[in-house]
Design a protein around this motif. Structure first.
Motif, PDB file in Angstrom:
ATOM      1  N   ASP B  13     -16.996  59.078  -3.036  1.00 39.23           N
ATOM      2  CA  ASP B  13     -17.683  57.938  -3.459  1.00 39.23           C
ATOM      3  C   ASP B  13     -16.509  57.357  -4.334  1.00 39.23           C
ATOM      4  O   ASP B  13     -16.485  56.086  -4.434  1.00 39.23           O
ATOM      5  CB  ASP B  13     -18.740  58.753  -4.369  1.00 39.23           C
ATOM      6  N   PHE B  14     -15.878  58.355  -5.222  1.00 45.00           N
ATOM      7  CA  PHE B  14     -14.941  57.562  -6.223  1.00 45.00           C
ATOM      8  C   PHE B  14     -13.907  56.906  -5.672  1.00 45.00           C
ATOM      9  O   PHE B  14     -13.449  55.765  -5.795  1.00 45.00           O
ATOM     10  CB  PHE B  14     -14.295  58.750  -7.018  1.00 45.00           C
ATOM     11  N   THR B  15     -13.311  57.486  -4.365  1.00 47.10           N
ATOM     12  CA  THR B  15     -12.272  56.804  -3.674  1.00 47.10           C
ATOM     13  C   THR B  15     -12.821  55.678  -3.203  1.00 47.10           C
ATOM     14  O   THR B  15     -11.895  54.638  -3.108  1.00 47.10           O
ATOM     15  CB  THR B  15     -11.917  58.030  -2.532  1.00 47.10           C
ATOM     16  N   LEU B  16     -13.993  55.627  -2.386  1.00 47.35           N
ATOM     17  CA  LEU B  16     -14.572  54.317  -1.948  1.00 47.35           C
ATOM     18  C   LEU B  16     -14.471  53.142  -2.938  1.00 47.35           C
ATOM     19  O   LEU B  16     -13.991  51.944  -2.696  1.00 47.35           O
ATOM     20  CB  LEU B  16     -15.477  54.368  -1.303  1.00 47.35           C
ATOM     21  N   SER B  17     -15.012  53.430  -4.045  1.00 46.90           N
ATOM     22  CA  SER B  17     -15.186  52.458  -5.182  1.00 46.90           C
ATOM     23  C   SER B  17     -13.876  51.930  -5.637  1.00 46.90           C
ATOM     24  O   SER B  17     -13.475  50.944  -6.007  1.00 46.90           O
ATOM     25  CB  SER B  17     -16.054  52.795  -6.490  1.00 46.90           C
ATOM     26  N   SER B  18     -12.827  52.858  -5.727  1.00 46.13           N
ATOM     27  CA  SER B  18     -11.342  52.540  -6.076  1.00 46.13           C
ATOM     28  C   SER B  18     -10.749  51.705  -5.117  1.00 46.13           C
ATOM     29  O   SER B  18      -9.924  50.847  -5.319  1.00 46.13           O
ATOM     30  CB  SER B  18     -10.752  53.883  -6.361  1.00 46.13           C
ATOM     31  N   LEU B  19     -10.925  51.962  -3.893  1.00 45.39           N
ATOM     32  CA  LEU B  19     -10.402  51.311  -2.818  1.00 45.39           C
ATOM     33  C   LEU B  19     -10.957  49.638  -2.778  1.00 45.39           C
ATOM     34  O   LEU B  19     -10.220  48.826  -2.808  1.00 45.39           O
ATOM     35  CB  LEU B  19     -10.769  51.866  -1.345  1.00 45.39           C
ATOM     36  N   ALA B  20     -12.267  49.676  -3.095  1.00 45.08           N
ATOM     37  CA  ALA B  20     -12.875  48.287  -3.216  1.00 45.08           C
ATOM     38  C   ALA B  20     -12.394  47.443  -4.275  1.00 45.08           C
ATOM     39  O   ALA B  20     -12.570  46.333  -4.142  1.00 45.08           O
ATOM     40  CB  ALA B  20     -14.396  48.674  -3.377  1.00 45.08           C
ATOM     41  N   ARG B  21     -11.810  48.235  -5.343  1.00 48.09           N
ATOM     42  CA  ARG B  21     -11.280  47.246  -6.485  1.00 48.09           C
ATOM     43  C   ARG B  21      -9.947  46.725  -6.326  1.00 48.09           C
ATOM     44  O   ARG B  21      -9.734  45.443  -6.838  1.00 48.09           O
ATOM     45  CB  ARG B  21     -11.199  48.448  -7.869  1.00 48.09           C
ATOM     46  N   ARG B  22      -9.379  47.353  -5.291  1.00 49.56           N
ATOM     47  CA  ARG B  22      -8.187  46.790  -4.625  1.00 49.56           C
ATOM     48  C   ARG B  22      -8.159  46.074  -3.490  1.00 49.56           C
ATOM     49  O   ARG B  22      -7.512  46.607  -2.506  1.00 49.56           O
ATOM     50  CB  ARG B  22      -6.986  47.433  -5.039  1.00 49.56           C
ATOM     51  N   LEU B  24      -7.663  43.164  -1.639  1.00 51.01           N
ATOM     52  CA  LEU B  24      -6.765  42.695  -0.729  1.00 51.01           C
ATOM     53  C   LEU B  24      -5.566  43.545  -0.300  1.00 51.01           C
ATOM     54  O   LEU B  24      -5.156  43.325   0.852  1.00 51.01           O
ATOM     55  CB  LEU B  24      -6.272  41.556  -1.866  1.00 51.01           C
ATOM     56  N   LYS B  25      -5.013  44.255  -1.088  1.00 51.84           N
ATOM     57  CA  LYS B  25      -3.831  45.391  -0.900  1.00 51.84           C
ATOM     58  C   LYS B  25      -4.353  46.169   0.247  1.00 51.84           C
ATOM     59  O   LYS B  25      -3.677  46.355   1.100  1.00 51.84           O
ATOM     60  CB  LYS B  25      -3.482  46.068  -2.200  1.00 51.84           C
ATOM     61  N   ASN B  26      -5.408  46.822   0.256  1.00 57.78           N
ATOM     62  CA  ASN B  26      -6.027  47.628   0.949  1.00 57.78           C
ATOM     63  C   ASN B  26      -6.270  47.009   2.548  1.00 57.78           C
ATOM     64  O   ASN B  26      -6.100  47.568   3.348  1.00 57.78           O
ATOM     65  CB  ASN B  26      -7.257  48.666   0.465  1.00 57.78           C
ATOM     66  N   LEU B  27      -6.822  45.991   2.406  1.00 59.41           N
ATOM     67  CA  LEU B  27      -7.211  45.154   3.581  1.00 59.41           C
ATOM     68  C   LEU B  27      -5.721  44.792   4.327  1.00 59.41           C
ATOM     69  O   LEU B  27      -5.999  44.968   5.544  1.00 59.41           O
ATOM     70  CB  LEU B  27      -8.023  43.804   3.298  1.00 59.41           C
ATOM     71  N   GLY B  28      -4.821  44.648   3.590  1.00 59.95           N
ATOM     72  CA  GLY B  28      -3.636  44.431   4.403  1.00 59.95           C
ATOM     73  C   GLY B  28      -3.099  45.203   4.926  1.00 59.95           C
ATOM     74  O   GLY B  28      -2.805  45.410   6.285  1.00 59.95           O
ATOM     75  N   LEU B  29      -3.241  46.478   4.363  1.00 62.50           N
ATOM     76  CA  LEU B  29      -2.714  47.743   5.149  1.00 62.50           C
ATOM     77  C   LEU B  29      -3.718  48.335   6.236  1.00 62.50           C
ATOM     78  O   LEU B  29      -3.084  48.465   7.281  1.00 62.50           O
ATOM     79  CB  LEU B  29      -2.914  48.943   4.105  1.00 62.50           C
ATOM     80  N   LEU B  30      -4.994  48.003   6.034  1.00 62.91           N
ATOM     81  CA  LEU B  30      -5.886  48.471   7.216  1.00 62.91           C
ATOM     82  C   LEU B  30      -5.631  47.451   8.362  1.00 62.91           C
ATOM     83  O   LEU B  30      -5.892  47.977   9.469  1.00 62.91           O
ATOM     84  CB  LEU B  30      -7.389  48.093   6.734  1.00 62.91           C
ATOM     85  N   LEU B  31      -5.396  46.187   8.148  1.00 65.67           N
ATOM     86  CA  LEU B  31      -5.206  45.204   9.139  1.00 65.67           C
ATOM     87  C   LEU B  31      -3.865  45.605  10.059  1.00 65.67           C
ATOM     88  O   LEU B  31      -4.098  45.864  11.170  1.00 65.67           O
ATOM     89  CB  LEU B  31      -5.069  43.847   8.442  1.00 65.67           C
ATOM     90  N   VAL B  32      -2.791  45.829   9.183  1.00 67.26           N
ATOM     91  CA  VAL B  32      -1.543  46.298  10.064  1.00 67.26           C
ATOM     92  C   VAL B  32      -1.832  47.705  10.858  1.00 67.26           C
ATOM     93  O   VAL B  32      -1.612  47.911  12.074  1.00 67.26           O
ATOM     94  CB  VAL B  32      -0.444  46.367   9.141  1.00 67.26           C
ATOM     95  N   TYR B  33      -2.683  48.519  10.138  1.00 67.91           N
ATOM     96  CA  TYR B  33      -2.740  49.896  10.658  1.00 67.91           C
ATOM     97  C   TYR B  33      -3.628  49.691  11.901  1.00 67.91           C
ATOM     98  O   TYR B  33      -3.370  50.098  13.105  1.00 67.91           O
ATOM     99  CB  TYR B  33      -3.783  50.528   9.629  1.00 67.91           C
ATOM    100  N   THR B  34      -4.446  48.589  11.990  1.00 73.79           N
ATOM    101  CA  THR B  34      -5.591  48.616  13.121  1.00 73.79           C
ATOM    102  C   THR B  34      -4.792  47.934  14.134  1.00 73.79           C
ATOM    103  O   THR B  34      -5.073  48.235  15.312  1.00 73.79           O
ATOM    104  CB  THR B  34      -6.504  47.519  12.486  1.00 73.79           C
ATOM    105  N   LEU B 300      -9.663  58.116   4.699  1.00 73.10           N
ATOM    106  CA  LEU B 300     -10.704  57.140   5.039  1.00 73.10           C
ATOM    107  C   LEU B 300      -9.944  55.717   5.803  1.00 73.10           C
ATOM    108  O   LEU B 300     -10.655  55.285   6.602  1.00 73.10           O
ATOM    109  CB  LEU B 300     -11.423  56.658   3.715  1.00 73.10           C
ATOM    110  N   VAL B 301      -8.832  55.568   5.193  1.00 72.60           N
ATOM    111  CA  VAL B 301      -8.150  54.300   5.817  1.00 72.60           C
ATOM    112  C   VAL B 301      -7.873  54.601   7.196  1.00 72.60           C
ATOM    113  O   VAL B 301      -8.158  53.740   8.045  1.00 72.60           O
ATOM    114  CB  VAL B 301      -6.817  53.738   5.173  1.00 72.60           C
ATOM    115  N   SER B 302      -7.248  55.743   7.605  1.00 68.07           N
ATOM    116  CA  SER B 302      -6.977  56.062   8.836  1.00 68.07           C
ATOM    117  C   SER B 302      -8.028  56.222   9.675  1.00 68.07           C
ATOM    118  O   SER B 302      -8.123  55.389  10.875  1.00 68.07           O
ATOM    119  CB  SER B 302      -6.134  57.611   8.960  1.00 68.07           C
TER     120      SER B 302
END
Lengths: 333, 383
Positions: B13-22, B24-34, B300-302
């Protein structure tokens, strides 16, 4: 034959595991030599921090090894179509001299990794890291085996040439060939049955005894190892015959194939898990007297013993079910 | 156990909200990973489907094919060979086959001509003067049943056939360029005398007998080349695996680039993230907890990237015919069959793909994650 996705994946996993363990070894050595929980020196602080990295890395590496074992057998089975005369994993593994040694090394690494993970878990439950030295000494002991498994795998895959004639399970496991595995399969079903059930019932009884009364921990470990061997012997000598409904087909790998509804997984997964848990019971026992583990070890070994007992019981029930359900009549009474 | 699950839930729960706070950065990573997962998964799904298709096609082909060699070249089977083979134990059926290639100037493509035995396809015997055509031929020449079609044979004579039927679309992978005609028409078209055949097909019931039978044939007919179905199958398997492996090795550059990218992303903590970890530790989180939180973040990202990439690859391969990889993996021809691959998902492939994507990602992020987790609270908050 390196350009096969699964082979690349297996070698990648294996090589990375070796590299990570090798990179961790100097630090492990330093930990073993300089660890002093009572000290407040800067070095001790660094070491304490490093243990977090080490145990994460090692947990990861060992988890990888567990998956790699499954993938290795699966891959051997899949490749059978590429070899003349090979019909399942036996033929593929037999395609050169390194196949079976690679599998055995991988199984050995599997059990060592499982024991290490059990110790690591016990260590992390105590407040003063009582097992740090043991753990990292053990790590240095495991490294050569992981390296060996990698080298054997590499040699196996490098020397693999599609199209060469390999003997299939039909001939290898026939009673004439004088090899170790065929010796086991040549064990007459009657004796196989006897050995199988006595070893398994013993280990279940001992594990339950340990789970309830906390006695005979080392016997649990020894019985688990013996039951593992007896179980494999039993699979070779009669369980496989009943599954295939064929009096001369002793192959332990064909059980995993879709033709037989993947029945092998119901046997092998509980068997490996139970054996690993049983070995774990013995592995943590020497540390029952460590003060900070006094409460942890009994609780853990109880739990592991239950896992072992249930796993072996499940395995026995599944094997018995296969035998009872079969149309083959092997023994007349 | 219950507290353990509750603990992990709270961490997630904490991790998800922490990811949501950043975001742009995480979406970039997710996109490349995907994208990485998508590329690799497409290759794997596509080759696996092709392999599956090949195996399905070959399932109905004869177990043994005997060809005659003259000076190392494939030649016609002369009369008497079928009899010479005699009765071989284990062979259920043997027959001479008639087939050939014909180059059609109109569409600049090669056709495969065949005189089928009656039981071989669903149309019964092809009557003299008529022809059954493959779907791609019908498409290219605009033919429907009842039309007339004429070919100038290699001898210069003109032959006219009536189209009796078009082969079904489902069989297009094997029959795209196929023309079926009667035996008499075939012999007249290619001027092959009676008694001659292109090759001999044998069907064998017991797969373990195949090699023995092959041995016997090569004794009776020393000039024969014997082709076994299992060998063809094995070759296909090897070739597709090899192609798949090569493409994966070529893509390994991108995996490596991605690994470095992941390493950079994980080690380049922003001041804000460092502050966050500092505060967490100040309020009582242990290094192990931060480590767990960060590992959950990676997991979660993976998982998201893996699922997204795999699903997109699935649609790419099975609904858009793998437009990106088709030319490399499929090969080409003028009358290329149009075919939809049967979706095949294989657990083994998923495991392999996992090793190619999630494994390198995790390896690359372990050390940076640990570096982040051992951050000293006071050092961060003072700075």
């Amino acid at each position: 034959m390196l350009f096969q996705p699964a082979i690349i994946a297996l070698l990648l996993a294996s090589a990375v595991s070796v590299l990570m363990l090798a990179a961790a070894t100097p630090y492990a050595w330093q930990l073993v030599r300089r660890w002093d929980i009572a000290s407040g020196s800067e070095l001790q602080l660094v070491l304490e921090r490093r243990t977090y990295l080490m145990s994460t890395v090692l947990t990861f590496v060992f988890a990888t090894q567990l998956v790699a074992l499954l993938l290795f057998v699966f891959n051997a089975d899949k490749m059978a179509v590429m070899f003349v005369g090979a019909m399942c994993a036996v033929g593929t593994l037999n395609a050169n001299a390194y196949g079976f040694p690679a599998l055995l090394a991988q199984i050995a690494v599997f059990f060592m990794a499982a024991v290490w993970l059990v110790l690591n878990h016990a260590d992390s439950r105590a407040y003063d890291y009582p097992l740090v030295r043991v753990k990292y000494r053990l790590l240095m002991g495991i490294l050569p085996f992981v390296l060996l498994a990698f080298v054997l795998q590499l040699l196996y895959f490098l020397n693999l040439k599609a199209d060469i004639i390999t003997s299939c399970c039909g001939s290898l496991f026939s009673s004439d060939a004088q090899t170790l595995v065929s010796d086991a399969s040549a064990l007459p079903p009657q004796q196989g049955l006897w050995l199988f059930y006595s070893a398994l019932l013993t280990v279940i009884a001992v594990a339950v005894l340990h789970a309830r009364k906390l006695r005979a921990a080392y016997i649990v470990a020894a019985a688990s190892a013996a039951a593992f061997v007896a179980a494999l012997t039993g699979i070779l000598s009669f369980v496989s015959l009943y599954v295939y409904e064929h009096p001369h087909h002793h192959c332990p790998f064909c059980l995993l194939k879709p033709e037989y509804d993947y029945q092998g997984y119901w046997l092998y997964l509980p068997l490996f898990a139970a054996t690993a848990a049983g070995l774990g019971v013995g592995a943590i026992q020497p540390f029952a007297r460590v003060p900070s583990l006094a409460a942890v070890v009994p609780q853990m070994s109880r739990r592991l013993a239950w896992i072992a007992a249930l796993g072996f019981a499940f395995f026995t029930v599944v094997a018995t079910f296969m035998v009872v359900n079969s149309n083959l009549i092997l023994l007349k009474d | 156990m219950k507290t353990w699950i509750a603990r992990q839930k709270a961490l997630i729960d904490f991790t998800l909200s922490s990811l949501a706070r950043r975001k742009l950065k995480n979406l970039g990573l997710l996109l490349v990973y995907t994208v990485i997962v998508f590329l690799l998964a497409s290759v794997m799904l596509y080759t696996h489907a092709l392999r599956h298709e090949a195996a399905q096609v070959l399932k109905n082909s004869p177990e043994v094919i005997v060809q005659r060699m003259v000076a190392g070249r494939h030649d016609l089977i002369p009369p008497g060979y079928l009899e010479k083979l005699g009765r071989i134990r284990g062979v259920q059926n043997k027959e001479g086959r008639l087939w050939g290639y014909f180059y059609d100037n109109v569409v600049s493509a090669n056709y495969t001509l065949m005189a089928p035995s009656p039981e071989e396809h669903g149309f019964g015997r092809v009557a003299d003067g008529t022809i059954v055509i493959g779907a791609a031929v019908a498409r290219e020449r605009g033919l429907v049943p009842g039309n007339l079609i004429s070919f100038r044979s290699y001898t210069g004579k003109l032959f006219v056939f009536t189209v009796a039927a078009v082969l079904p679309h489902e069989a297009e992978l094997v029959s795209a360029d196929l023309l079926l005609l009667s035996e008499a028409d075939f012999r007249a078209f290619f001027e092959i005398s009676a008694g001659y055949y292109n090759d001999i097909a044998l069907s064998v019931a017991n797969p373990q007998e195949v090699r023995n039978i092959a041995g016997k044939i090569s004794e009776t007919l020393p000039d024969a080349r014997i082709i076994l179905r299992e060998e063809v199958l094995r070759t296909y398997e090897s070739i597709f695996n090899w192609r798949e492996g090569i493409v994966l090795v070529l893509l390994s550059g991108s995996i490596l680039a991605f690994t470095i990218f992941a390493w950079e992303k994980a080690s380049g903590l922003s001041a804000e993230e460092k502050r966050e970890i500092g505060i967490l530790k100040a309020i009582g989180w242990e290094t192990g907890d931060v480590l767990k939180m960060k590992l959950w973040e990676g997991a979660l990202v993976s998982l998201t990237a893996f699922l997204l990439g795999y699903v997109v690859a699935y649609f790419h391969v099975f609904h858009f015919s793998a437009a990106l990889f088709e030319p490399v993996l499929k090969g080409w021809s003028v009358l290329y069959p149009r075919f939809e691959l049967v979706p095949v998902v294989d657990g083994f492939q998923i495991a392999t793909l996992f090793f190619f994507t999630v494994f390198p990602y995790t390896v690359a992020t372990i050390v940076p994650i640990w570096r982040a987790a051992i951050t000293d609270p006071d050092a961060v908050m003072r700075g």
